[in-house]
Design an enzyme around this catalytic site. Structure first.
Site, PDB file in Angstrom:
ATOM      1  N   GLU A 266       1.056  -0.808  -0.515  1.00 51.07           N
ATOM      2  CA  GLU A 266      -0.022  -0.096  -0.030  1.00 51.07           C
ATOM      3  C   GLU A 266       0.815   1.579   0.073  1.00 51.07           C
ATOM      4  O   GLU A 266       0.116   2.470  -0.183  1.00 51.07           O
ATOM      5  CB  GLU A 266      -0.902  -0.693   1.345  1.00 51.07           C
ATOM      6  CG  GLU A 266      -2.017   0.917   0.867  1.00 51.07           C
ATOM      7  CD  GLU A 266      -3.155   0.849   2.271  1.00 51.07           C
ATOM      8  OE1 GLU A 266      -4.387   0.106   1.945  1.00 51.07           O
ATOM      9  OE2 GLU A 266      -2.459   0.986   3.344  1.00 51.07           O
ATOM     10  N   HIS A 292       6.835 -26.432   1.988  1.00 48.65           N
ATOM     11  CA  HIS A 292       5.746 -28.055   2.637  1.00 48.65           C
ATOM     12  C   HIS A 292       4.477 -27.560   1.771  1.00 48.65           C
ATOM     13  O   HIS A 292       3.263 -27.820   1.815  1.00 48.65           O
ATOM     14  CB  HIS A 292       5.078 -28.681   3.618  1.00 48.65           C
ATOM     15  CG  HIS A 292       6.233 -29.091   4.269  1.00 48.65           C
ATOM     16  ND1 HIS A 292       6.298 -30.252   4.042  1.00 48.65           N
ATOM     17  CD2 HIS A 292       6.500 -28.754   5.476  1.00 48.65           C
ATOM     18  CE1 HIS A 292       7.542 -30.805   5.336  1.00 48.65           C
ATOM     19  NE2 HIS A 292       7.514 -29.446   6.516  1.00 48.65           N
ATOM     20  N   LYS A 405     -14.078   2.338  -1.900  1.00 51.66           N
ATOM     21  CA  LYS A 405     -14.759   2.923  -1.493  1.00 51.66           C
ATOM     22  C   LYS A 405     -16.199   3.738  -2.010  1.00 51.66           C
ATOM     23  O   LYS A 405     -17.224   3.736  -1.421  1.00 51.66           O
ATOM     24  CB  LYS A 405     -14.034   4.154  -0.466  1.00 51.66           C
ATOM     25  CG  LYS A 405     -12.651   3.132  -0.146  1.00 51.66           C
ATOM     26  CD  LYS A 405     -12.379   4.339   1.143  1.00 51.66           C
ATOM     27  CE  LYS A 405     -10.913   3.440   2.333  1.00 51.66           C
ATOM     28  NZ  LYS A 405     -10.258   4.447   2.672  1.00 51.66           N
TER      29      LYS A 405
END
Length: 414
Positions: A266, A292, A405
């Protein structure tokens, strides 16, 4: 904390060669310190003893808390979650409402005793949709079960003066902690955003902030001793590689990679001052679990990554692996300790990644302690800020999230 670049030949020469560039980046960053809107207040958080005292007084006044619910998202939750998971010594149970999914929200409400629950609503702007939605749900729950006593069970952390959450707290007479004006959400872990939950977790706040002060000291040190400038240069020299893996060898720090992903992505994924898209994509990884899962890709997949391994050098306590009859295949483990196995796996993965041709370096922590982790987190904030100057972006805004937003509001309003 020490930097290891044994598999990156030529780095000392590169550091010397790029010294003027790094010094100029640091000069430009520090020249903004104190300017309104510079968002560099995170540099001063380790020295904020008054907030530390305020947090401690509040903790001491509320010994009844058995469950702590933090309602927040992004930087309002990632830092506290990373630190609390590592250093919770109090027995207080922590719950994070960093989502808006109804089923887990209802499951949480059904398990909590409101009389022993403290709710902490956290939002720098005070207008974060997810936080306000969660607050509304929990507020209804508190009022239904506690009547007028609900106020004792709600504390907010928000802007010092502005925003809906601050106004609500003042209207209702709630305790409110201030996130300093010049501290952005993803840089707020060492503000009340993180310190308040950590006080209830019983963590050593003095050691945490002492470690952060050590990071400040090294950030301002001469180039040869400035750890954040060195790691910023490593990322700068490898900016042509699109992926930056942040792999931590500590189960206690299992949430730290997610905190780093937000900090890095960000802050640095931006359009630069020349109008070019810049940035690398941080990928979280946890050792040894991801040996793994992701290490297969890291070893034999594309050579498009810079990998940073965070490896503790010593445990705070350890467990010996006992001999077990019938498990002779594991005899090489008998008599060793769990930490010896962890360290061997980390070092082996480090070497194996380098042998595969991946670009990889390590940050060795003395141990996983509040001091070391405070140092590491503040170090990574400095690293990010220096990279903002090197990549010619504002590391402290996030214009790319605003449209989402706006469109969310539009859909809900419609």
């Amino acid at each position: 904390m020490r930097l290891d670049t044994r598999f990156l030949s030529g780095f000392p020469e590169a550091l010397s060669r790029h010294g003027p560039l790094l010094e100029e980046a640091r000069r430009r960053l520090l020249a903004k310190r104190g300017e309104p809107g510079s968002m560099l207040g995170w540099m001063d958080l380790p020295e904020d003893t008054e907030t530390l005292r305020e947090v401690r007084r509040y903790r001491e006044a509320n010994p009844w808390v058995e469950d702590f619910v933090l309602i927040g998202i992004g930087g309002s939750a990632l830092g506290p979650k990373a630190l609390e998971a590592a250093f919770n010594e109090s027995g207080v149970r922590f719950h994070y409402l960093d989502h808006v999914e109804p089923e887990p929200t209802l499951r949480l409400l059904r398990t909590l005793d409101p009389r022993k629950t403290l709710v902490n609503a956290v939002s720098k702007s005070g207008s974060t949709a997810e936080t306000l939605a969660g607050l509304a749900v929990f507020l209804k729950w508190l009022k239904a079960h506690l009547g007028e006593d609900w106020r004792r069970h709600l504390v907010v952390t928000t802007d010092p003066k502005e925003g809906p959450l601050r106004a609500f707290a003042e209207r209702e007479g709630l305790k409110a902690f201030a996130i300093p004006k010049e501290v952005g959400g993803r840089f707020s872990a060492l503000s009340p955003v993180g310190l308040l939950p950590l006080a209830f977790a019983g963590a050593d706040l003095d050691a945490l902030l002492m470690g952060a002060r050590k990071a400040n000291e090294t950030a301002l040190a001469p180039l040869e001793e400035s750890l954040p400038l060195k790691t910023a240069l490593l990322l700068h020299l490898h900016r042509h590689l699109p992926v930056h893996v942040f792999m931590v060898y500590s189960e206690r720090l299992s949430h730290l990679p997610s905190w780093f992903v937000q900090l890095h992505d960000e802050s640095l994924g931006k359009v630069d001052r020349q109008g070019q898209r810049v940035g690398t994509t941080a990928v979280p990884a946890l050792g040894p679990k991801d040996q793994h899962a992701q290490v297969q890709l890291f070893r034999e997949g594309p050579l498009d990554k810079l990998l940073a391994l965070v490896i503790p050098e010593a445990p705070l306590e350890d467990v010996e692996i006992p001999e077990v009859g019938g498990l002779e295949a594991a005899s090489y483990l008998f008599g060793k300790t769990l930490f010896q196995l962890l360290k061997a796996e980390a070092e082996a993965t480090y070497e194996a990644l380098a042998e595969a041709g991946q670009r990889v370096y390590a940050l060795f922590l003395p141990e996983v302690s509040p001091y070391a982790v405070g140092w590491l987190m503040q170090h990574l904030m400095w690293q990010t800020a220096f990279l903002g100057e090197l990549w010619e972006v504002n590391a402290f805004d996030q214009p790319g999230v605003e449209l989402g937003k706006v469109l969310t509001r539009k859909r809900l309003a419609g």
